[in-house]
Design a protein around this motif. Structure first.
Motif, mmCIF file in Angstrom:
data_model
loop_
_atom_site.group_PDB
_atom_site.id
_atom_site.type_symbol
_atom_site.label_atom_id
_atom_site.label_comp_id
_atom_site.label_asym_id
_atom_site.label_seq_id
_atom_site.Cartn_x
_atom_site.Cartn_y
_atom_site.Cartn_z
ATOM 1 N N ILE A 65 -15.999 12.424 9.129
ATOM 2 C CA ILE A 65 -15.752 11.168 9.850
ATOM 3 C C ILE A 65 -16.424 10.010 9.112
ATOM 4 O O ILE A 65 -17.596 10.089 8.758
ATOM 5 C CB ILE A 65 -16.315 11.261 11.286
ATOM 6 N N THR A 66 -15.681 8.913 8.895
ATOM 7 C CA THR A 66 -16.262 7.777 8.175
ATOM 8 C C THR A 66 -17.092 6.861 9.069
ATOM 9 O O THR A 66 -18.007 6.197 8.577
ATOM 10 C CB THR A 66 -15.175 6.939 7.479
ATOM 11 N N HIS A 67 -16.784 6.782 10.366
ATOM 12 C CA HIS A 67 -17.577 6.026 11.333
ATOM 13 C C HIS A 67 -16.994 6.268 12.727
ATOM 14 O O HIS A 67 -15.927 6.858 12.865
ATOM 15 C CB HIS A 67 -17.631 4.526 11.001
ATOM 16 N N LYS A 88 -25.924 9.246 13.313
ATOM 17 C CA LYS A 88 -25.735 8.044 14.125
ATOM 18 C C LYS A 88 -24.330 7.992 14.726
ATOM 19 O O LYS A 88 -24.146 7.453 15.824
ATOM 20 C CB LYS A 88 -25.976 6.808 13.253
ATOM 21 N N THR A 89 -23.361 8.567 14.025
ATOM 22 C CA THR A 89 -21.989 8.588 14.557
ATOM 23 C C THR A 89 -21.945 9.336 15.878
ATOM 24 O O THR A 89 -21.310 8.881 16.845
ATOM 25 C CB THR A 89 -21.034 9.238 13.536
ATOM 26 N N ASN A 90 -22.616 10.468 15.948
ATOM 27 C CA ASN A 90 -22.645 11.217 17.202
ATOM 28 C C ASN A 90 -23.358 10.450 18.310
ATOM 29 O O ASN A 90 -22.998 10.572 19.490
ATOM 30 C CB ASN A 90 -23.302 12.579 17.002
ATOM 31 N N GLU A 91 -24.360 9.651 17.955
ATOM 32 C CA GLU A 91 -25.033 8.833 18.975
ATOM 33 C C GLU A 91 -24.041 7.835 19.585
ATOM 34 O O GLU A 91 -24.010 7.644 20.803
ATOM 35 C CB GLU A 91 -26.216 8.098 18.361
ATOM 36 N N PHE A 92 -23.247 7.201 18.720
ATOM 37 C CA PHE A 92 -22.225 6.280 19.225
ATOM 38 C C PHE A 92 -21.192 7.012 20.077
ATOM 39 O O PHE A 92 -20.747 6.498 21.105
ATOM 40 C CB PHE A 92 -21.534 5.571 18.061
ATOM 41 N N HIS A 152 -24.173 8.493 3.652
ATOM 42 C CA HIS A 152 -24.267 7.295 4.475
ATOM 43 C C HIS A 152 -24.588 6.105 3.588
ATOM 44 O O HIS A 152 -25.304 6.230 2.591
ATOM 45 C CB HIS A 152 -25.364 7.465 5.526
ATOM 46 N N THR A 153 -24.039 4.946 3.934
ATOM 47 C CA THR A 153 -24.355 3.736 3.179
ATOM 48 C C THR A 153 -24.412 2.520 4.107
ATOM 49 O O THR A 153 -23.852 2.541 5.204
ATOM 50 C CB THR A 153 -23.317 3.495 2.057
ATOM 51 N N ILE A 154 -25.096 1.492 3.655
ATOM 52 C CA ILE A 154 -25.140 0.226 4.398
ATOM 53 C C ILE A 154 -23.782 -0.454 4.284
ATOM 54 O O ILE A 154 -23.179 -0.490 3.212
ATOM 55 C CB ILE A 154 -26.248 -0.679 3.844
ATOM 56 N N SER A 155 -23.330 -1.017 5.399
ATOM 57 C CA SER A 155 -22.012 -1.654 5.448
ATOM 58 C C SER A 155 -22.007 -2.724 6.523
ATOM 59 O O SER A 155 -22.660 -2.578 7.555
ATOM 60 C CB SER A 155 -20.954 -0.585 5.765
ATOM 61 N N SER A 158 -20.055 -1.145 10.255
ATOM 62 C CA SER A 158 -20.634 -0.274 11.273
ATOM 63 C C SER A 158 -21.916 0.360 10.743
ATOM 64 O O SER A 158 -22.009 0.683 9.556
ATOM 65 C CB SER A 158 -19.635 0.826 11.664
ATOM 66 N N GLU A 159 -22.882 0.566 11.640
ATOM 67 C CA GLU A 159 -24.182 1.100 11.230
ATOM 68 C C GLU A 159 -24.102 2.533 10.711
ATOM 69 O O GLU A 159 -25.007 2.986 10.007
ATOM 70 C CB GLU A 159 -25.156 1.074 12.415
#
Length: 230
Positions: A65-67, A88-92, A152-155, A158-159
């Protein structure tokens, strides 16, 4: 709609602007197949799998999953195999599950987003699931003949942005990472975009794949992003 061939190992189902469906990709290893993103809905997944089967390929063993945005994750309950996401994706997605306890949540999303309304026309339920596997920074899958470097990367978008690099094919999958933050009034954080540009510049890739447009060369994408930065 069938699969498009990018390289001998990489195929994709085109994005569908009329309902804002993102591109879904298929990486064909000698041992393992990997999909990138789980799609907007079960219907989106089914369309993807029909295209895969038409090529006489196996269904994906893994899906990364990308985000967390719903056009990339709300089909996750319908995928084959094992799903992978940044922690963090699962947190969202847990937050989405909580909101979906309100049985009117699907109607709220339909009112807020015309594309969601089209994708879920006639449906009154959501099935939101978490990924089977999470990673905290990066992980690598040996698919056989090719590898998928997942990180993971800064973008600005989305966080929880996750990218996938396939060094043997010189292909970098970027999801929606170059776009503004849809859930923050379309805000474009130029500092985060600059960080992302540096990441792209550092990777030896020929193609850069964004989820809602055709494949781009690295040079063309960077030229566009540097103009946005200016």
């Amino acid at each position: 709609m069938g699969l498009n061939k990018l390289t001998n190992r990489i195929y994709f189902l085109e994005h569908a602007p009329e309902v804002d469906r993102p591109m879904l990709a298929y990486l064909k290893g000698d041992k393992i197949s990997l999909a990138i993103d789980a799609g907007y809905s079960a219907s989106h997944v089914q369309d993807f799998y029909r295209a895969i089967e038409a090529e006489q390929f196996n269904k994906p063993d893994f899906t990364v999953i990308t985000h967390w945005h719903y056009d990339h994750t709300f089909g996750m309950h319908a995928i084959n195999g094992i799903s992978i996401a940044y922690g963090k994706t699962n947190e969202f997605l847990k937050d989405q599950q909580e909101q979906a306890k309100n049985l009117n949540y699907i109607e709220i999303l339909k009112k807020e987003d015309i594309h969601f309304r089209k994708e879920y026309c006639g449906q009154d339920k959501l099935s939101i699931v978490l990924s089977d596997i999470t990673f905290s920074d990066k992980m690598t899958l040996d698919l056989g003949g090719i590898t998928a470097q997942i990180f993971h990367t800064i973008s600005p978008h989305s966080e929880d942005t996750t990218c996938v690099y396939v060094p043997e094919e010189k292909v970098l999958f970027l999801g929606d990472s170059t776009s503004e933050d849809f859930f923050n009034n379309g805000y474009m954080d130029k500092d985060k975009l600059y960080s992302l540009v540096q990441t792209i510049q550092s990777i030896d890739c020929k193609y850069c794949i964004l989820s809602h447009c055709e494949p781009l060369s690295k040079e063309d994408l960077l030229a566009y992003l540097l103009s946005v930065e200016a």
